[in-house]
Design an enzyme around this catalytic site. Structure first.
Site, PDB file in Angstrom:
ATOM      1  N   PHE A  23      69.353  31.439  -1.248  1.00  0.00           N
ATOM      2  CA  PHE A  23      69.165  30.027  -1.613  1.00  0.00           C
ATOM      3  C   PHE A  23      68.366  29.892  -2.912  1.00  0.00           C
ATOM      4  O   PHE A  23      68.168  28.786  -3.404  1.00  0.00           O
ATOM      5  CB  PHE A  23      68.408  29.283  -0.509  1.00  0.00           C
ATOM      6  CG  PHE A  23      69.201  29.145   0.754  1.00  0.00           C
ATOM      7  CD1 PHE A  23      70.278  28.281   0.822  1.00  0.00           C
ATOM      8  CD2 PHE A  23      68.871  29.888   1.876  1.00  0.00           C
ATOM      9  CE1 PHE A  23      71.023  28.156   1.986  1.00  0.00           C
ATOM     10  CE2 PHE A  23      69.606  29.774   3.044  1.00  0.00           C
ATOM     11  CZ  PHE A  23      70.685  28.908   3.096  1.00  0.00           C
ATOM     12  N   THR A  69      64.823  40.906  -3.155  1.00  0.00           N
ATOM     13  CA  THR A  69      64.994  40.713  -1.716  1.00  0.00           C
ATOM     14  C   THR A  69      65.567  41.980  -1.085  1.00  0.00           C
ATOM     15  O   THR A  69      65.668  43.021  -1.740  1.00  0.00           O
ATOM     16  CB  THR A  69      65.805  39.425  -1.431  1.00  0.00           C
ATOM     17  OG1 THR A  69      65.785  39.178  -0.031  1.00  0.00           O
ATOM     18  CG2 THR A  69      67.243  39.509  -1.921  1.00  0.00           C
ATOM     19  N   LYS A  73      62.669  45.467  -1.667  1.00  0.00           N
ATOM     20  CA  LYS A  73      61.277  45.013  -1.817  1.00  0.00           C
ATOM     21  C   LYS A  73      60.250  46.149  -1.833  1.00  0.00           C
ATOM     22  O   LYS A  73      59.209  46.030  -2.478  1.00  0.00           O
ATOM     23  CB  LYS A  73      60.913  44.047  -0.678  1.00  0.00           C
ATOM     24  CG  LYS A  73      61.535  42.684  -0.800  1.00  0.00           C
ATOM     25  CD  LYS A  73      61.045  41.800   0.343  1.00  0.00           C
ATOM     26  CE  LYS A  73      61.559  40.389   0.189  1.00  0.00           C
ATOM     27  NZ  LYS A  73      60.954  39.472   1.159  1.00  0.00           N
ATOM     28  N   ASP A 109      55.474  35.821  -0.522  1.00  0.00           N
ATOM     29  CA  ASP A 109      55.944  35.421   0.818  1.00  0.00           C
ATOM     30  C   ASP A 109      54.808  34.926   1.712  1.00  0.00           C
ATOM     31  O   ASP A 109      54.912  33.870   2.349  1.00  0.00           O
ATOM     32  CB  ASP A 109      56.643  36.590   1.513  1.00  0.00           C
ATOM     33  CG  ASP A 109      58.023  36.881   0.941  1.00  0.00           C
ATOM     34  OD1 ASP A 109      58.660  35.947   0.439  1.00  0.00           O
ATOM     35  OD2 ASP A 109      58.447  38.044   1.009  1.00  0.00           O
ATOM     36  N   GLY A 133      56.097  39.706  16.530  1.00  0.00           N
ATOM     37  CA  GLY A 133      56.858  40.511  15.570  1.00  0.00           C
ATOM     38  C   GLY A 133      55.935  41.440  14.808  1.00  0.00           C
ATOM     39  O   GLY A 133      54.730  41.184  14.702  1.00  0.00           O
ATOM     40  N   ALA A 134      56.517  42.509  14.271  1.00  0.00           N
ATOM     41  CA  ALA A 134      55.701  43.487  13.535  1.00  0.00           C
ATOM     42  C   ALA A 134      56.513  44.125  12.404  1.00  0.00           C
ATOM     43  O   ALA A 134      56.343  45.285  12.085  1.00  0.00           O
ATOM     44  CB  ALA A 134      55.179  44.553  14.490  1.00  0.00           C
ATOM     45  N   GLY A 135      57.388  43.334  11.789  1.00  0.00           N
ATOM     46  CA  GLY A 135      58.218  43.849  10.697  1.00  0.00           C
ATOM     47  C   GLY A 135      57.647  43.489   9.337  1.00  0.00           C
ATOM     48  O   GLY A 135      56.445  43.234   9.192  1.00  0.00           O
ATOM     49  N   GLY A 136      58.526  43.454   8.339  1.00  0.00           N
ATOM     50  CA  GLY A 136      58.101  43.185   6.966  1.00  0.00           C
ATOM     51  C   GLY A 136      57.510  41.794   6.797  1.00  0.00           C
ATOM     52  O   GLY A 136      56.521  41.610   6.076  1.00  0.00           O
ATOM     53  N   GLY A 247      60.748  27.476   9.204  1.00  0.00           N
ATOM     54  CA  GLY A 247      60.549  28.358   8.055  1.00  0.00           C
ATOM     55  C   GLY A 247      60.949  27.772   6.707  1.00  0.00           C
ATOM     56  O   GLY A 247      60.853  28.461   5.682  1.00  0.00           O
TER      57      GLY A 247
END
Ligand code: ATR
Length: 284
Positions: A23, A69, A73, A109, A133-136, A247
């Site tokens: 986007f 992206t 990254k 971010d 959650g525990a991601g990027g 979000g």
């Protein structure tokens, strides 16, 4: 308004693979036009094997700046001349500025997320936060919340050891913010000022990553999913009268912060928001 490309037009863009779902081009082009900047923002589909040459291209073609992206990254960091402390702590870059051939990487971010909390009139300082959650995405949000002086951050993840590893890394890195991995049942028993969902649960299914009824105390909810605009988690928050955001704000403000990093100018937030909402409308 028609876009006039001249010999002086500055070029910005986004590196991703794939990149066609982004986007950012309409949002950033709307911003450049709104402030009458002679600049254009383009999508660049960069295959992972071509990342090094694509970064060289930023210098040789004097591209003024890019967003970065998935999946670049993390991998792009060694190719840059300087990376801000925030991006180093996160371990990922989402924005690059070309300062006369010197490539500076940062990450907007987490800051974008924290700015989106203004809609809830929520300030992280001194607060107790639960993150699913525990991601990027969790990493960038965690760093921004710690930099904004959150007091306690509890991490819950399906794969518990990932949350454990993150907690160990960040607990020592930010002495003023305590970061701890807990189970969902343990989280339910705590008094939580803000619950954040960074998992993908609710994006393509009709599921929720937590049952809000079960919280001892819960004051605010944020889901970083923006499509659908109201996940089952957010529907439950609404039913329980818990103030909540999706979000879209994070997406918007990471873009506003990137615009500011490139131009040193305040982003035309409302123009960018309107453009985003128009793009998201068919999906909502
Ligand atoms: P991002 O960079 O957007 O954070 P990611 O690194 O792939 O994406 O992380 C996705 C997060 O969603 C992870 O915390 C993942 O949990 P695992 O570490 O256990 O994989 C979580 N997630 C994805 N699908 C899930 C599901 N069905 N139930 C619970 N958690 C899920």
């Amino acid at each position: 308004m028609t876009l006039l490309i001249t010999g002086e037009t500055q070029i910005y863009g986004i590196f991703g693979y794939p990149v066609k779902h982004t986007f950012s081009p309409p949002m950033q082009n709307a911003a450049f036009q709104a402030v009458h900047r002679n600049a254009v923002y383009l999508p660049f589909e960069v295959h992972p094997d071509q990342l090094a040459t694509a970064v060289e291209g930023l210098r040789s073609l004097q591209i003024a700046g890019v967003n970065v992206t998935v999946p670049h990254k993390i991998e792009i960091i060694p190719y840059l001349d300087h990376v801000t402390s925030t991006a180093l702590r996160i371990g990922a870059v989402n924005t690059i500025r070309n300062d006369a051939g010197r490539l500076i990487g940062t990450n907007t971010d987490g800051l974008g997320f924290v700015r989106s909390l203004e809609e809830l009139s929520f300030h992280p300082e001194g607060s107790t936060i639960g993150i699913l959650g525990a991601g990027g995405s969790t990493r960038s949000i965690l760093v921004a919340l710690a930099e904004a002086n959150a007091q306690f951050i509890y991490l819950v993840n399906r794969t518990a050891h990932r949350a454990q590893r993150l907690a160990e890394e960040f607990d020592t890195r930010f002495p003023d913010t305590q970061v701890q991995a807990v189970s969902l049942d343990q989280l339910y028993g705590l008094s939580i000022d803000l619950l954040i969902n960074t998992t993908t649960v609710g994006m393509k299914d009709d599921l929720s990553p937590a049952d809000l009824h079960r919280f001892h105390t819960l004051h605010h909810v944020a889901d970083i999913i923006y499509s659908p605009s109201q996940t089952p988690l957010l529907k439950q928050a609404e039913a329980l009268n818990i103030p909540a955001i999706n979000g879209i704000g994070m997406l918007l403000y990471q873009g506003c912060e990137a615009f500011r990093f490139w131009t040193n100018q305040t982003a035309p937030t409302e123009i960018m928001r309107a453009q985003l909402l128009q793009l998201l409308q068919p999906r909502i």
